[in-house]
Enzyme design. Structure first.
Site, PDB file in Angstrom:
ATOM      1  N   GLN A  38       0.839  -1.202   0.000  1.00 30.35           N
ATOM      2  CA  GLN A  38       0.000   0.000   0.000  1.00 30.35           C
ATOM      3  C   GLN A  38       0.870   1.245   0.000  1.00 30.35           C
ATOM      4  OE1 GLN A  38      -3.268  -0.073   2.953  1.00 30.35           O
ATOM      5  NE2 GLN A  38      -2.959  -2.296   3.019  1.00 30.35           N
TER       6      GLN A  38
HETATM    7  N1  LIG Z   1      -7.636 -14.167 -10.220  1.00 29.27           N
HETATM    8  C1  LIG Z   1      -6.547 -14.040  -9.469  1.00 29.27           C
HETATM    9  N2  LIG Z   1      -6.590 -13.345  -8.313  1.00 29.27           N
HETATM   10  C2  LIG Z   1      -5.459 -13.245  -7.580  1.00 29.27           C
HETATM   11  C3  LIG Z   1      -4.247 -13.838  -8.003  1.00 29.27           C
HETATM   12  N3  LIG Z   1      -3.307 -13.556  -7.069  1.00 29.27           N
HETATM   13  C4  LIG Z   1      -3.922 -12.843  -6.114  1.00 29.27           C
HETATM   14  N4  LIG Z   1      -5.221 -12.642  -6.413  1.00 29.27           N
HETATM   15  C5  LIG Z   1      -6.196 -11.886  -5.611  1.00 29.27           C
HETATM   16  O1  LIG Z   1      -5.749 -10.546  -5.517  1.00 29.27           O
HETATM   17  C6  LIG Z   1      -6.075 -10.003  -4.227  1.00 29.27           C
HETATM   18  C7  LIG Z   1      -4.831  -9.433  -3.563  1.00 29.27           C
HETATM   19  O2  LIG Z   1      -3.931 -10.469  -3.234  1.00 29.27           O
HETATM   20  P1  LIG Z   1      -2.780 -10.295  -2.135  1.00 29.27           P
HETATM   21  O3  LIG Z   1      -1.961 -11.526  -2.211  1.00 29.27           O
HETATM   22  O4  LIG Z   1      -3.348  -9.917  -0.822  1.00 29.27           O
HETATM   23  O5  LIG Z   1      -1.978  -9.047  -2.723  1.00 29.27           O
HETATM   24  P2  LIG Z   1      -0.661  -8.383  -2.120  1.00 29.27           P
HETATM   25  O6  LIG Z   1       0.195  -8.040  -3.287  1.00 29.27           O
HETATM   26  O7  LIG Z   1      -0.053  -9.254  -1.080  1.00 29.27           O
HETATM   27  O8  LIG Z   1      -1.228  -7.039  -1.481  1.00 29.27           O
HETATM   28  P3  LIG Z   1      -0.580  -6.168  -0.269  1.00 29.27           P
HETATM   29  O9  LIG Z   1      -0.284  -7.100   0.842  1.00 29.27           O
HETATM   30  O10 LIG Z   1      -1.623  -5.164   0.097  1.00 29.27           O
HETATM   31  O11 LIG Z   1       0.639  -5.510  -0.819  1.00 29.27           O
HETATM   32  C8  LIG Z   1      -6.720 -11.142  -3.444  1.00 29.27           C
HETATM   33  O12 LIG Z   1      -8.108 -10.985  -3.520  1.00 29.27           O
HETATM   34  C9  LIG Z   1      -6.269 -12.389  -4.184  1.00 29.27           C
HETATM   35  O13 LIG Z   1      -7.208 -13.438  -4.082  1.00 29.27           O
HETATM   36  C10 LIG Z   1      -4.228 -14.567  -9.248  1.00 29.27           C
HETATM   37  O14 LIG Z   1      -3.225 -15.100  -9.704  1.00 29.27           O
HETATM   38  N5  LIG Z   1      -5.405 -14.616  -9.929  1.00 29.27           N
END
Ligand SMILES: Nc1nc2c(ncn2[C@@H]2O[C@H](COP(=O)(O)OP(=O)(O)OP(=O)(O)O)[C@@H](O)[C@H]2O)c(=O)[nH]1
Ligand SMILES: [Mg+2]
Length: 184
Positions: A68
């Protein structure tokens, strides 16, 4: 001195991987999928999470840091001793590609990341209508990078596509560098 330390760690078969990218890119979901954990319970990362896995005879220490905007100023606390930066891009988020490009460009200027290779994961390839690798490659101006060894792969935390292949690239790259060190 730094290279001697790095060589020692490579010889110990231990790698430090820093996973960064904008919030919602899918970093934590990727790590959970790699760890074979439940990927349906992911929530935004407010600090950082370290996971260690054994892969191809190496111990990979993966640092997953929240993306974020308000948290990005803390990224610098994690740069030290990074062998590979995995930059995770949400391929469905065309709207923030410019923001994504600027954040990556800023990281590549960081002196403490100069020794790290760069793996760009174009995540969420399972979603139809997302950006392809070529569009992301151009958007992030990857071909202009001269300071870091890099590659880009489409991947999906949902299907697991290319997650193993990505880690293989990281380990192979580390092995090549160890070989180079041995030659000097
Ligand atoms: N369709 C799809 N959704 C995904 C994929 N990878 C993650 N998501 C979705 O994207 C959203 C964010 O995923 P996170 O893993 O929390 O993202 P992050 O990069 O760790 O985010 P921060 O911790 O805020 O930096 C979630 O709702 C996941 O389910 C993917 O490969 N395909
Ligand atoms: Mg996260």
């Amino acid at each position: 001195m730094l290279s001697i330390l790095r060589k020692a760690r490579l010889k110990d078969r231990e790698l430090r991987i820093l996973m960064l990218g904008l919030d919602n890119a899918g970093k934590t979901t990727i790590v959970k999928r790699i760890m074979k954990e439940d990927i349906n319970t992911v929530s935004p990362t407010l600090g950082f999470i370290i996971k260690t896995i054994d892969f191809m005879g190496y111990k990979l220490n993966i640092w997953d840091v929240g993306g974020q905007r308000t948290l990005r100023s803390y990224w610098r606390n994690y740069f030290e001793k990074t062998d590979c930066l995995i930059w995770v891009v949400d391929a469905t988020d065309r709207f923030r590609l410019q923001d994504c490009a600027e954040e990556l460009a800023g990281l590549l200027q960081q002196e403490r990341l100069l020794g790290a290779s760069l793996l760009v994961f174009a995540n969420k390839s399972d979603v139809a209508g997302g950006m392809g690798v070529q569009e992301i490659r151009e958007g992030l101006k990857l071909d202009e990078i001269t300071t870091h060894k890099w590659t880009i792969m489409p991947c999906s935390a949902m299907t697991g596509e290319n997650l193993q292949e990505g880690l293989e690239w990281v380990v192979k790259d580390a092995k090549e560098r160890l070989f180079l060190f041995d030659c000097v």
